[in-house]
Design an enzyme around this catalytic site. Structure first.
Site, PDB file in Angstrom:
ATOM      1  CB  ALA A   1       2.460   4.025   3.697  1.00 50.54           C
TER       2      ALA A   1
ATOM      3  NE  ARG B   1      -7.565  -9.483   4.098  1.00 54.22           N
ATOM      4  CZ  ARG B   1      -6.552  -9.971   3.735  1.00 54.22           C
ATOM      5  NH1 ARG B   1      -5.835  -9.332   2.841  1.00 54.22           N
ATOM      6  NH2 ARG B   1      -6.425 -11.291   4.208  1.00 54.22           N
TER       7      ARG B   1
ATOM      8  CE  LYS C   1      -1.410  -2.757   5.065  1.00 52.58           C
ATOM      9  NZ  LYS C   1      -1.658  -3.754   3.891  1.00 52.58           N
TER      10      LYS C   1
ATOM     11  CG  ASN D   1      -2.277  -7.520   3.639  1.00 56.68           C
ATOM     12  OD1 ASN D   1      -2.207  -6.145   3.598  1.00 56.68           O
ATOM     13  ND2 ASN D   1      -1.883  -8.477   2.707  1.00 56.68           N
TER      14      ASN D   1
ATOM     15  NE  ARG E   1       2.443   5.745  34.350  1.00 53.90           N
ATOM     16  CZ  ARG E   1       1.633   6.708  34.999  1.00 53.90           C
ATOM     17  NH1 ARG E   1       1.354   6.652  36.209  1.00 53.90           N
ATOM     18  NH2 ARG E   1       1.165   7.794  34.081  1.00 53.90           N
TER      19      ARG E   1
ATOM     20  CG  ASN F   1       1.269  13.010  40.739  1.00 55.86           C
ATOM     21  OD1 ASN F   1       0.652  12.465  41.365  1.00 55.86           O
ATOM     22  ND2 ASN F   1       1.519  12.823  39.534  1.00 55.86           N
TER      23      ASN F   1
HETATM   24  C1  UD1 Z   1       1.784  -6.513  -4.418  1.00 56.89           C
HETATM   25  C2  UD1 Z   1       2.744  -6.976  -5.535  1.00 56.89           C
HETATM   26  C3  UD1 Z   1       3.011  -8.500  -5.764  1.00 56.89           C
HETATM   27  C4  UD1 Z   1       3.730  -8.976  -4.576  1.00 56.89           C
HETATM   28  C5  UD1 Z   1       3.077  -8.535  -3.199  1.00 56.89           C
HETATM   29  C6  UD1 Z   1       3.974  -8.672  -2.214  1.00 56.89           C
HETATM   30  C7  UD1 Z   1       2.119  -5.236  -7.249  1.00 56.89           C
HETATM   31  C8  UD1 Z   1       1.222  -4.938  -8.435  1.00 56.89           C
HETATM   32  N1  UD1 Z   1       1.866  -6.555  -6.725  1.00 56.89           N
HETATM   33  O1  UD1 Z   1       0.658  -7.283  -4.371  1.00 56.89           O
HETATM   34  O2  UD1 Z   1       3.679  -8.584  -6.837  1.00 56.89           O
HETATM   35  O3  UD1 Z   1       4.097 -10.235  -4.726  1.00 56.89           O
HETATM   36  O4  UD1 Z   1       2.813  -7.014  -3.064  1.00 56.89           O
HETATM   37  O5  UD1 Z   1       3.193  -8.470  -0.868  1.00 56.89           O
HETATM   38  O6  UD1 Z   1       2.752  -4.279  -7.126  1.00 56.89           O
HETATM   39  N2  UD1 Z   1      -0.502   0.842  -2.634  1.00 56.89           N
HETATM   40  C9  UD1 Z   1      -0.519   2.078  -2.679  1.00 56.89           C
HETATM   41  N3  UD1 Z   1      -1.493   2.552  -3.879  1.00 56.89           N
HETATM   42  C10 UD1 Z   1      -2.009   1.556  -4.494  1.00 56.89           C
HETATM   43  C11 UD1 Z   1      -2.020   0.342  -4.712  1.00 56.89           C
HETATM   44  C12 UD1 Z   1      -1.305   0.022  -3.559  1.00 56.89           C
HETATM   45  O7  UD1 Z   1       0.094   2.742  -1.955  1.00 56.89           O
HETATM   46  O8  UD1 Z   1      -2.696   2.187  -5.657  1.00 56.89           O
HETATM   47  C13 UD1 Z   1       0.537   0.192  -1.584  1.00 56.89           C
HETATM   48  C14 UD1 Z   1      -0.273  -0.573  -0.279  1.00 56.89           C
HETATM   49  O9  UD1 Z   1      -0.559   0.240   0.588  1.00 56.89           O
HETATM   50  C15 UD1 Z   1       0.746  -1.642   0.039  1.00 56.89           C
HETATM   51  C16 UD1 Z   1       1.485  -1.887  -1.351  1.00 56.89           C
HETATM   52  O10 UD1 Z   1       1.469  -0.657  -1.972  1.00 56.89           O
HETATM   53  O11 UD1 Z   1       1.549  -1.188   1.004  1.00 56.89           O
HETATM   54  C17 UD1 Z   1       1.232  -3.161  -2.128  1.00 56.89           C
HETATM   55  O12 UD1 Z   1      -0.204  -3.022  -2.468  1.00 56.89           O
HETATM   56  P1  UD1 Z   1      -1.086  -4.422  -2.117  1.00 56.89           P
HETATM   57  O13 UD1 Z   1      -2.455  -3.991  -2.518  1.00 56.89           O
HETATM   58  O14 UD1 Z   1      -1.050  -4.989  -0.847  1.00 56.89           O
HETATM   59  O15 UD1 Z   1      -0.327  -5.240  -3.469  1.00 56.89           O
HETATM   60  P2  UD1 Z   1      -0.525  -6.966  -3.386  1.00 56.89           P
HETATM   61  O16 UD1 Z   1      -1.865  -7.387  -4.120  1.00 56.89           O
HETATM   62  O17 UD1 Z   1      -0.012  -7.619  -2.109  1.00 56.89           O
HETATM   63 MG    MG Z   2      -0.086  -6.648  -0.005  1.00 57.94          MG
END
Ligand code: UD1
Ligand code: MG
Length: 452
Positions: free
Chosen positions: A12, A18, A25, A230, A319, A372
């Site tokens: 996470a 974005r 996020k 995203n 509420r 209140n």
């Molecule tokens: C990644 C996958 C891709 C897959 C896609 C699905 C990799 C290299 N690629 O690509 O094969 O199809 O997800 O949605 O894994 N994150 C970190 N630290 C980092 C990088 C990322 O915590 O250094 C976390 C991000 O918060 C995110 C997740 O890892 O939740 C995926 O990273 P993101 O940059 O979205 O990878 P994608 O390019 O979408």
């Molecule tokens: Mg992604």
């Protein structure tokens, strides 16, 4: 099946720029719960399951949310964003402790289900070193492609690094993986960063597994389940998918939804039997609706419990902290907050009941307000059983109205009213005999043209 221990690592540390938001996020909500809460809710739970969340620097709020949902969650900070494999290794300390299965999931895929985690773990029992969740993407652009030979997964190619032929495959990496816990560190430590982005890709685990002579497999699921979020548009799309699921589950559980597509539910809404929800109702988190209750149109309900055969709305607002007893009736334009209304209480029109306790079978007349708040603090109103509060009364808290007490309409009650007493706080009424007639005649004369 013998229980295998598991460690789930939730990545996470995404920046989430974005989303055009200052909120991390994974703290954005779908169906009243953060994205992270959805993922944690689906992840393996119980005595054999442990959990680690990898967060970015300055994301204390994410760690707090993880602990709120799963008090056992450990948080690890990834200081530099060097890729998904690098992110997993931020939780090395947790991995070293050892588990039969290591699951890795992204924090921004809220629609994933517990069943899918179970399906993904199954091949590990029969000797696979790695199981990857795949899906057939309508538009695979941007996703890693799963390259298979027979029923073996041999490689994942990131879109940026794929050849045109590899890009033609629609079978994509969802981002969820299950490793044999004894082999996981050896695999992930072997991942390098020789790719177009210079990142440590977790997806390269597949190639490493192949080179070590171990087995990697694909488990397929639907695209809807693995939508990564995203942007705010994708957040709204996920909300639509989740609402459709929640409505279907409610209908299947026997809730009557007259126009399901107009009713918004929360992921944790609970229903008894024979509940009816009319069109255009919004239910936020923390709501329980017991057997036979009816929620009429245009009501908005958050953190409230609604007793059996209670009736709410139309146009009611419940509420946080509202508790309605069995058979209670809340009518139109009534707002209730932090108040318990015992069985059979009626508040049928145009009232505000806040920070209050109302005993069974009391009747609160139209326009009654519990005052209140004095501008500085909140105070409580306590109303006994079987009391009758006449219309348009102001109950200035702190104040107590006894059992069976009667409040005359239009009263401003500032002093406690004993049991069975009648309190009337209003000026004496003066009737002037013939006064209306004289007034009318005076006004008619003033208005008549001169000389007539
Ligand atoms: C990644 C996958 C891709 C897959 C896609 C699905 C990799 C290299 N690629 O690509 O094969 O199809 O997800 O949605 O894994 N994150 C970190 N630290 C980092 C990088 C990322 O915590 O250094 C976390 C991000 O918060 C995110 C997740 O890892 O939740 C995926 O990273 P993101 O940059 O979205 O990878 P994608 O390019 O979408
Ligand atoms: Mg992604």
């Amino acid at each position: 099946m013998s229980a295998r221990s598991s460690l789930t690592i939730v990545l996470a540390a995404g920046e989430g720029t974005r989303m055009q938001s200052s909120v991390p996020k994974v703290l954005h909500a779908v169906a009243g719960q953060s994205l992270l809460a959805h993922v944690l809710g689906a992840a393996p739970n119980g005595a054999d399951a442990s959990l680690a969340v990898v967060i970015g620097p300055d994301h204390r709020a994410v760690a707090d949310e993880a602990r709120r949902i799963r008090p056992d969650a450990a948080s690890f900070i990834q200081r530099e964003r060097l890729g998904t494999a690098h992110a997993v290794l931020a939780a090395r300390e947790a991995i070293v402790r050892g588990a039969d299965d290591l699951l890795v999931v992204f924090g921004d895929t809220p629609l994933i289900s517990a069943e899918t985690f179970a399906r993904l773990r199954a091949p590990l029992r029969s000797g696979a070193a790695l199981a990857v969740l795949g899906f057939r993407a309508a538009d695979p652009t941007g996703y890693g492609r799963l390259l298979v030979e027979g029923d073996r997964l041999v490689e994942i190619r990131e879109h940026a690094d794929a050849t045109p032929a590899q890009r033609a495959t629609k079978l994509c990496n969802a981002g969820v993986m299950a490793f044999d816990g004894r082999k996981a560190l050896r695999i992930i430590d072997a991942i390098g960063n020789a790719n177009s982005k210079g990142e440590y890709y977790l997806t390269d685990a597949v190639g490493v597994v192949r080179d070590l002579g171990w087995e990697a497999v694909v488990i397929e699921t639907s695209e809807d389940e693995v939508r990564g979020i995203n942007t705010k548009t994708q957040l709204a799309e996920a909300e639509a998918v989740m609402q459709a699921r929640l409505r279907k589950a409610a209908l299947e559980a026997g809730v009557t939804l007259i126009a399901p597509e107009t009713v918004y539910l929360a992921a944790d809404t609970s229903f008894g039997k024979d509940v009816t929800i009319e069109p255009f109702v919004v239910i936020g988190p923390g709501v329980a609706i017991a057997d036979g209750a009816v929620i009429h149109s245009f009501s908005h309900i958050v953190q409230a419990s609604i007793g059996r055969h209670a009736s709410v709305g139309p146009y009611a607002r419940l509420r946080p902290g509202t508790s309605l007893g069995d058979g209670a009736r809340i009518g139109n334009f009534v707002e209730v907050k932090a108040a318990t209304l015992e069985a059979g209480v009626k508040v049928n029109h145009l009232s505000y009941i806040g920070d209050a306790h109302v005993g069974a079978n009391s009747n609160i007349g139209a326009g009654t307000i519990t005052c209140n708040y004095d501008g500085f603090s909140k105070h409580r109103t306590t109303i006994g059983e079987g009391a009758f509060v006449g219309t348009n009364s102001s109950l200035v808290a702190p104040v107590k109205i006894g059992n069976g007490a009667y409040i005359g309409s239009g009263s401003v009650i500032t002093k406690d009213v004993p049991d069975d007493a009648m309190a009337v706080e209003r000026s004496p009424q003066a009737n002037r005999e013939g006064g209306a007639k004289r007034y009318r005649e005076l006004k008619t004369r003033e208005k008549s043209p001169k000389g007539s």
